[in-house]
Design a protein around this motif. Sequence first.
Motif, PDB file in Angstrom:
ATOM      1  N   UNK A 183      25.353  92.252   4.300  1.00 24.71           N
ATOM      2  CA  UNK A 183      25.275  91.796   5.704  1.00 24.71           C
ATOM      3  C   UNK A 183      26.660  91.890   6.357  1.00 24.71           C
ATOM      4  N   UNK A 184      26.666  91.998   7.680  1.00 25.49           N
ATOM      5  CA  UNK A 184      27.933  92.058   8.405  1.00 25.49           C
ATOM      6  C   UNK A 184      28.464  90.641   8.685  1.00 25.49           C
ATOM      7  N   UNK A 185      29.691  90.573   9.174  1.00 24.96           N
ATOM      8  CA  UNK A 185      30.330  89.279   9.436  1.00 24.96           C
ATOM      9  C   UNK A 185      29.473  88.390  10.353  1.00 24.96           C
ATOM     10  N   UNK A 186      28.887  89.026  11.401  1.00 22.31           N
ATOM     11  CA  UNK A 186      28.101  88.248  12.362  1.00 22.31           C
ATOM     12  C   UNK A 186      26.915  87.570  11.666  1.00 22.31           C
ATOM     13  N   UNK A 187      26.269  88.290  10.734  1.00 18.56           N
ATOM     14  CA  UNK A 187      25.107  87.706  10.061  1.00 18.56           C
ATOM     15  C   UNK A 187      25.551  86.615   9.079  1.00 18.56           C
ATOM     16  N   UNK A 188      26.674  86.873   8.394  1.00 27.91           N
ATOM     17  CA  UNK A 188      27.228  85.863   7.478  1.00 27.91           C
ATOM     18  C   UNK A 188      27.496  84.571   8.256  1.00 27.91           C
ATOM     19  N   UNK A 189      28.012  84.728   9.475  1.00 29.86           N
ATOM     20  CA  UNK A 189      28.296  83.577  10.332  1.00 29.86           C
ATOM     21  C   UNK A 189      26.997  82.870  10.723  1.00 29.86           C
ATOM     22  N   UNK A 190      25.993  83.669  11.107  1.00 29.72           N
ATOM     23  CA  UNK A 190      24.727  83.092  11.552  1.00 29.72           C
ATOM     24  C   UNK A 190      24.056  82.338  10.397  1.00 29.72           C
ATOM     25  N   UNK A 191      24.018  82.982   9.215  1.00 26.14           N
ATOM     26  CA  UNK A 191      23.311  82.364   8.090  1.00 26.14           C
ATOM     27  C   UNK A 191      24.042  81.145   7.533  1.00 26.14           C
ATOM     28  N   UNK A 192      25.379  81.137   7.638  1.00 26.09           N
ATOM     29  CA  UNK A 192      26.134  80.005   7.070  1.00 26.09           C
ATOM     30  C   UNK A 192      26.369  78.908   8.094  1.00 26.09           C
ATOM     31  N   UNK A 193      26.234  79.261   9.384  1.00 25.16           N
ATOM     32  CA  UNK A 193      26.575  78.287  10.425  1.00 25.16           C
ATOM     33  C   UNK A 193      28.074  78.095  10.581  1.00 25.16           C
ATOM     34  N   UNK A 194      28.872  78.992   9.982  1.00 22.58           N
ATOM     35  CA  UNK A 194      30.330  78.903  10.095  1.00 22.58           C
ATOM     36  C   UNK A 194      30.793  79.957  11.110  1.00 22.58           C
ATOM     37  N   UNK A 195      31.623  79.577  12.077  1.00 20.19           N
ATOM     38  CA  UNK A 195      32.089  80.492  13.131  1.00 20.19           C
ATOM     39  C   UNK A 195      32.836  81.681  12.519  1.00 20.19           C
ATOM     40  N   UNK A 196      32.725  82.854  13.149  1.00 18.27           N
ATOM     41  CA  UNK A 196      33.388  84.044  12.595  1.00 18.27           C
ATOM     42  C   UNK A 196      34.901  83.842  12.507  1.00 18.27           C
ATOM     43  N   UNK A 197      35.496  83.154  13.482  1.00 14.81           N
ATOM     44  CA  UNK A 197      36.945  82.923  13.430  1.00 14.81           C
ATOM     45  C   UNK A 197      37.310  82.118  12.182  1.00 14.81           C
ATOM     46  N   UNK A 198      36.458  81.138  11.830  1.00 15.40           N
ATOM     47  CA  UNK A 198      36.705  80.315  10.637  1.00 15.40           C
ATOM     48  C   UNK A 198      36.556  81.166   9.376  1.00 15.40           C
ATOM     49  N   UNK A 199      35.533  82.036   9.354  1.00 14.06           N
ATOM     50  CA  UNK A 199      35.347  82.917   8.192  1.00 14.06           C
ATOM     51  C   UNK A 199      36.567  83.820   8.025  1.00 14.06           C
ATOM     52  N   UNK A 200      37.072  84.365   9.128  1.00 17.86           N
ATOM     53  CA  UNK A 200      38.252  85.240   9.046  1.00 17.86           C
ATOM     54  C   UNK A 200      39.461  84.463   8.511  1.00 17.86           C
ATOM     55  N   UNK A 201      39.578  83.189   8.930  1.00 16.83           N
ATOM     56  CA  UNK A 201      40.661  82.337   8.433  1.00 16.83           C
ATOM     57  C   UNK A 201      40.525  82.148   6.907  1.00 16.83           C
ATOM     58  N   UNK A 202      39.310  81.860   6.439  1.00 15.63           N
ATOM     59  CA  UNK A 202      39.093  81.680   4.992  1.00 15.63           C
ATOM     60  C   UNK A 202      39.401  82.969   4.233  1.00 15.63           C
TER      61      UNK A 202
END
Lengths: 215, 215
Positions: A1-20
Amino acid sequence: MRLAELSRRSGVATATIKFYLREGLLPAGRRVSSTQAEYDEEHLRRLQLVRALIQVGGISVAAAREVLTAVDDSSVDQVSRMGTAVAALPQPLPGPAADDPGAATADRVAREVQERLGWRVVPENPAHQALVSAISALLRLGYPCDGAALLPYGELAGRLAEHELSLVEEFAAPTTQLEAAVALTVLYEPVLLSLRRLAQAEQATRRLRDGIPPR
Amino acid sequence: MRLAELSRRSGVATATIKFYLREGLLPAGRRVSSTQAEYDEEHLRRLQLVRALIQVGGISVAAAREVLTAVDDSSVDQVSRMGTAVAALPQPLPGPAADDPGAATADRVAREVQERLGWRVVPENPAHQALVSAISALLRLGYPCDGAALLPYGELAGRLAEHELSLVEEFAAPTTQLEAAVALTVLYEPVLLSLRRLAQAEQATRRLRDGIPPR
């Protein structure tokens, strides 16, 4: 899955995922183009664990990284990985101060309760040191706290641990088991503490209002 | 006793005692001259409680003041005083966010476990709200968490509360009982959490190293 879907499925904002990702809390995705990466179920699970540690457990990014490094360290056996990962979680209390005059007595009480329970005493476990601090504080404040007083707490903790390890064993893969052990340790602490507060309120109401004698 | 003796007997520095006096955490002593005041056993006990709250519990001066105000509020009955004092302690987690989509389900689970245990449900108790937050986090992360899964935790919390209220009842005066209830709530949290960590380490070692099958 792409970043956007990872964000949608986890409920974590894409900016936060990029930070992690930048902080090394989440392994990089598989590069599919110069600007896009592909993530899988393992990334999703790891992301949920990071969120549990940081958002629910209130754990620092540095401490979370230490926990995850232990989870992923396949150079040692499963028990050592679990021990190191859980020991890297913030402790309920720091160990006793070097000049704490009550530390030696508190250490004897901490050992006594574990020995009575048939547990191996591992003094270098930071949880042992946290227990010594807590006992030292209770004794200093004049509250009764010997091996016998702590035994009911230890017995109940032992039963919870059996229940929790059984939950962990339901996960198949060793790394997933370790992730679950860490997550359940962190997430069930507030469950346990809030239920204890509710139980105290219930007991206080029963005893003081209805005059039910202590058992 | 004079300030110096209060400091010696409590182990709290005179500058810290003066700070607590200024902040209203400790009642003023009885003036014996323009520069000296006399303190009694009640001051010593209160000072030890303040130290437990702030140094062991990590509680802010403002929160400690709120707890002590409830302990001293003789305008309401003992159960209400205890409830207000314990509710003023920092909670294991803040209540669920207003936009938490899992809060309603989590609230149902929190009510279910308390009803199964025969406890009165008091949704405005901040510990109930903390429990709802913790359950919501577990569900969001995909960990099993229904009334049945929480029941063992509730039963154990209930047994601890019985044990703890019996300890509290050993103190004679109502205010001393309230002080003990607050102190034991704060001081036994790290005992319970560190014993749980030690129990998990013991269980993990037994199961994974020695191959003891789950019960």
